[in-house]
Enzyme design. Structure first.
Site, PDB file in Angstrom:
ATOM      1  N   CYS A   2       0.945  -1.175   0.075  1.00  9.04           N
ATOM      2  CA  CYS A   2      -0.158   0.200   0.010  1.00  9.04           C
ATOM      3  C   CYS A   2       0.869   1.186   0.050  1.00  9.04           C
ATOM      4  O   CYS A   2       1.857   1.297   0.785  1.00  9.04           O
ATOM      5  CB  CYS A   2      -0.934   0.237   1.215  1.00  9.04           C
ATOM      6  N   ARG A  27       4.279  -0.411  -4.752  1.00 10.61           N
ATOM      7  CA  ARG A  27       3.669  -0.814  -3.281  1.00 10.61           C
ATOM      8  C   ARG A  27       2.397  -1.627  -3.373  1.00 10.61           C
ATOM      9  O   ARG A  27       2.227  -2.431  -2.344  1.00 10.61           O
ATOM     10  CB  ARG A  27       3.768   0.310  -2.351  1.00 10.61           C
ATOM     11  N   TRP A  73      -2.834  -2.737  -1.874  1.00  2.68           N
ATOM     12  CA  TRP A  73      -2.538  -4.015  -1.840  1.00  2.68           C
ATOM     13  C   TRP A  73      -3.439  -4.770  -0.830  1.00  2.68           C
ATOM     14  O   TRP A  73      -3.047  -4.570   0.431  1.00  2.68           O
ATOM     15  CB  TRP A  73      -1.034  -4.376  -1.573  1.00  2.68           C
ATOM     16  N   ASN A  99      -1.726   2.079   5.740  1.00  2.00           N
ATOM     17  CA  ASN A  99      -0.899   1.160   5.269  1.00  2.00           C
ATOM     18  C   ASN A  99      -0.407   0.224   6.494  1.00  2.00           C
ATOM     19  O   ASN A  99      -0.048   0.988   7.329  1.00  2.00           O
ATOM     20  CB  ASN A  99       0.265   1.697   4.633  1.00  2.00           C
ATOM     21  N   GLY A 100      -0.645  -1.016   6.343  1.00  2.83           N
ATOM     22  CA  GLY A 100      -0.391  -1.919   7.642  1.00  2.83           C
ATOM     23  C   GLY A 100      -1.539  -3.036   8.081  1.00  2.83           C
ATOM     24  O   GLY A 100      -2.451  -2.970   7.088  1.00  2.83           O
ATOM     25  N   GLU A 485      17.263 -17.870  -7.936  1.00  6.40           N
ATOM     26  CA  GLU A 485      16.740 -16.579  -8.374  1.00  6.40           C
ATOM     27  C   GLU A 485      16.404 -16.321  -9.869  1.00  6.40           C
ATOM     28  O   GLU A 485      15.306 -15.701 -10.170  1.00  6.40           O
ATOM     29  CB  GLU A 485      17.922 -15.497  -8.140  1.00  6.40           C
ATOM     30  N   LYS A 489      12.521 -14.983 -10.789  1.00 11.70           N
ATOM     31  CA  LYS A 489      12.260 -13.939 -11.681  1.00 11.70           C
ATOM     32  C   LYS A 489      11.281 -14.537 -12.860  1.00 11.70           C
ATOM     33  O   LYS A 489      10.558 -13.773 -13.013  1.00 11.70           O
ATOM     34  CB  LYS A 489      13.697 -13.586 -12.504  1.00 11.70           C
ATOM     35  N   GLU A 492       7.751 -14.801 -11.152  1.00  9.38           N
ATOM     36  CA  GLU A 492       7.047 -13.685 -10.818  1.00  9.38           C
ATOM     37  C   GLU A 492       6.613 -12.767 -11.922  1.00  9.38           C
ATOM     38  O   GLU A 492       5.584 -12.200 -11.855  1.00  9.38           O
ATOM     39  CB  GLU A 492       8.117 -12.416 -10.256  1.00  9.38           C
ATOM     40  N   HIS A 508      17.133 -36.715  -7.998  1.00  8.49           N
ATOM     41  CA  HIS A 508      16.443 -36.955  -6.876  1.00  8.49           C
ATOM     42  C   HIS A 508      15.041 -36.702  -6.999  1.00  8.49           C
ATOM     43  O   HIS A 508      14.239 -36.332  -6.051  1.00  8.49           O
ATOM     44  CB  HIS A 508      16.943 -36.646  -5.490  1.00  8.49           C
ATOM     45  N   LYS A 607       6.197  -4.549  -4.112  1.00 14.23           N
ATOM     46  CA  LYS A 607       7.473  -4.643  -3.846  1.00 14.23           C
ATOM     47  C   LYS A 607       8.141  -4.430  -2.280  1.00 14.23           C
ATOM     48  O   LYS A 607       9.037  -5.055  -2.101  1.00 14.23           O
ATOM     49  CB  LYS A 607       7.939  -3.460  -4.657  1.00 14.23           C
TER      50      LYS A 607
END
Ligand code: G6P
Length: 612
Positions: A2, A27, A73, A99-100, A485, A489, A492, A508, A607
């Site tokens: 947010c 955000r 968000w 926000n929170g 990573e 990427k 995402e 395995h 983010k």
């Protein structure tokens, strides 16, 4: 998570709020809204992005030089018009953005409902603004005092800004656990979740601390008190950020710009720290803790997401170069499993934003057990940077694309500098090896530039595999975290399922997935276990998997074995992640663009994750 923005002064607030929301959209972007105060207090909000809000407000002649704005968000309540912020109080005299998470919102809501409050949304935020008004009315106290009292009653995290119809000269804001910055102009104030909406108006800012409430007025007055009514002296800091850092600068996406910035961002990470001519590595922020670090019995790295992958590279670096045992922990797991921590441990938090709630909480736990806590953050003045004993900023510059790229390589660079410096101090690496390493470090930005020259080739590979349903990324040693990573990427931003694995572990389990449709990216630019990785490639080929090799320049063997090969410059093995991660960023980027995905704002992600 947010984004919140506020303005009070003499200018029209709406354009400032909208511009600010665009900057904060990284955000969260499932709904957006503004509230403006002129002859009345009006809110305008809708589901969708900030651009949808702009369409929604078109022709509405929104006026007012006091206003607040929010990009959401969703946590409590699905993304829809009603749950979008701002939220009114019962009388509609107050409006809030938040926000929170207010964790105890449910009992507060029930209690107020039983007394006749009517709630319109499913959010925890609406409960908070009702509570503030309720306290104000019942106790007959002023707004500021009611805000302080209400904030003593709530549990959880908040950054809030409140505008009141009955107080047309002021905004009230507060924070706990979620960031809030106040920009100071000429008889005007800008409030935001971070400095990006503020930088074009003023460089003078105050970062609010937890449990502080600030009141700013349209005559240029500012006062800060704690929620327990203790006066605080504002500490004004100068922003170092430049406006052009926040623009796309001719690139189609922030992510591409940030990938291409890496020769510069990595150089900036090393600037003033690596002195090859004098044979010195000096990390200014760690000077007082160098000894503590080099005497640590154990290093624990806590982080989330991409930063956790950087932490894994850190494990390889510290163990090889300084011989200190390292554990790398997901911050969210670490904090809830009663970990064994002692005063001899050094806990390093890695976080681009410096605000990730789980990382912050993990650090607080480690600090409470007496460990030394260090931070590697990108955002200056962020919460993690402020609660740690010491640390090193990555200096990568603002990262706007939600998928992290340049922040990762800069985090790895800080860890590299720390590990070499510590190893040298402990006498673990010889003088000649030390000089060999630091000489090569200086070449990294130039080599990154050369890796970026492979972009066209990578684009062609992306075209070939853009419709794949799955991807496998395999690497050994330093390149195992790079494989993780690379897979992250791709997931995402392109929504293709991808997994990273240590190459030897493939047999395995993941080997069962390999068929003629499976692209397998092999990271082969490290020399140790070279033959082993060649065997792993053969195993994939024998099952008709399609091999994409990231190879060292001049490596004919793996180039011949691969269906597609990307050659990158050779380097010292501990530095190979700094180069190998870049083609994987480009591959994910091009695939996502070709699939028509929103690269900078992938669905469901944000983010800065300030909820647990
Ligand atoms: C989010 C972001 C990731 C990031 C992670 C940790 O999930 O989308 O890109 O790696 O948070 O964030 P931090 O700011 O702590 O590095």
């Amino acid at each position: 998570m947010c984004g919140i923005v506020g303005y009070i002064g003499k200018k029209e607030a709406y354009p400032i709020l909208i511009k600010g929301l665009h900057r904060l959209e990284y955000r969260g972007y499932d709904s957006a809204g503004v509230a403006l105060l002129s002859d009345d207090l009006r809110t305008y909000k809708c589901v969708g992005k900030v651009s949808d809000l702009e369409k929604f407000t078109e022709g509405k002649n929104i006026k007012g030089s006091i206003g607040i704005g929010h990009t959401r968000w969703a946590t409590h309540g699905e993304p829809n018009d009603t749950n979008a912020h701002p939220h009114y109080s019962e009388s509609k005299n107050l409006a809030i953005i938040h926000n929170g998470i207010i964790e105890n919102y449910a009992p507060l809501k029930e209690e107020m409902k039983s007394r006749g409050h009517i709630f319109l949304s499913d959010t925890d935020t609406e409960v908070l603004i009702h509570l503030i008004e309720d306290i104000m009315m019942n106790e007959k106290i002023d707004l500021e005092e009611a805000v302080r009292e209400a904030l003593q009653e709530v549990h959880g995290a908040y950054a809030i800004v409140i505008v009141s119809k009955n107080h047309p000269d002021r905004l009230i804001c507060a924070r706990k656990g979620s960031p809030l910055v106040i920009g100071i102009g000429e008889q005007e104030f800008y409030i935001a979740s971070d400095a990006t909406p503020i930088v074009e108006y003023t460089k003078n800012v105050i970062y609010l601390d937890d449990e502080e409430v600030a009141v700013v007025t349209n005559t240029g007055e500012l006062s800060i008190k704690t929620i327990r009514n203790q006066e605080k002296t504002p500490y004004i800091q100068k922003l170092e950020m430049q406006l052009e850092m926040l623009e796309k600068g001719g690139y189609d996406h922030f992510m591409l710009k940030e990938i291409y910035e890496q020769p510069r961002s990595i150089k900036d990470t090393m600037r003033g720290r690596l002195h090859v001519d004098k044979g010195i590595i000096k990390l200014g922020g760690l000077v007082d803790y160098e000894k503590k670090l080099s005497q640590a019995e154990r290093i624990i790295i806590v982080a989330c997401g991409t930063s956790w992958h950087a932490g894994l590279v850190g494990e390889y670096l510290f163990e090889e170069l300084s011989r200190i045992p390292v554990e790398v922990e997901y911050a969210s797991e670490f904090r809830y499993r009663n970990p064994v921590i002692s005063e001899k441990d050094v806990v390093i938090a890695i976080s681009q934003s410096g605000e990730t709630a789980d990382t912050l909480a993990a650090l607080e736990l480690a600090k409470s057990k007496g460990a030394t806590i260090l931070g590697i953050c990108n955002v200056i003045g962020s919460s993690i940077a402020r609660i740690t004993h010491a640390g090193s900023y990555t200096h990568a510059g603002p990262e706007i694309g939600v998928a992290s790229t340049k922040a990762f390589t800069s985090q790895v660079m800080v860890l590299t500098l720390m590990a070499i410096m510590t190893g040298h101090k402990r006498g673990v690496i010889t003088e000649s090896r030390y000089h060999q390493l630091i000489n090569e470090l200086e070449n990294i930005p130039e080599k990154v530039k050369r890796v970026l020259e492979t972009d066209e080739k990578i684009k062609a590979i992306a075209a070939e595999f853009k419709d794949a349903h799955n991807f496998l990324y395999l690497g050994r040693g330093y390149n195992f975290p790079v494989a993780l990573e690379g897979a992250l990427k791709l997931k995402e931003i392109s929504y293709i399922h991808a997994e990273g694995y240590p190459a030897a572990e493939m047999k395995h389990g993941p080997i069962a997935l390999i068929d003629e449709k499976m692209p397998v990216v092999f990271l082969c630019n490290n020399q140790s276990a070279y033959e082993k990785i060649v065997s792993n490639i053969q195993e994939v080929k024998a099952r008709k998997g399609r091999v994409i090799g990231i190879v060292e320049e001049g490596d004919q063997i793996i180039t011949d074995l691969s269906e597609f090969a990307i050659a990158i410059p050779s380097t010292e093995e501990p530095f190979s992640p700094l180069l190998a991660s870049i083609p994987l960023q480009l591959l994910a980027y091009h695939i996502a663009v070709m699939r028509g995905c929103n690269v900078d704002q992938p669905r469901n992600l944000a983010k800065s994750v300030t909820v647990e």
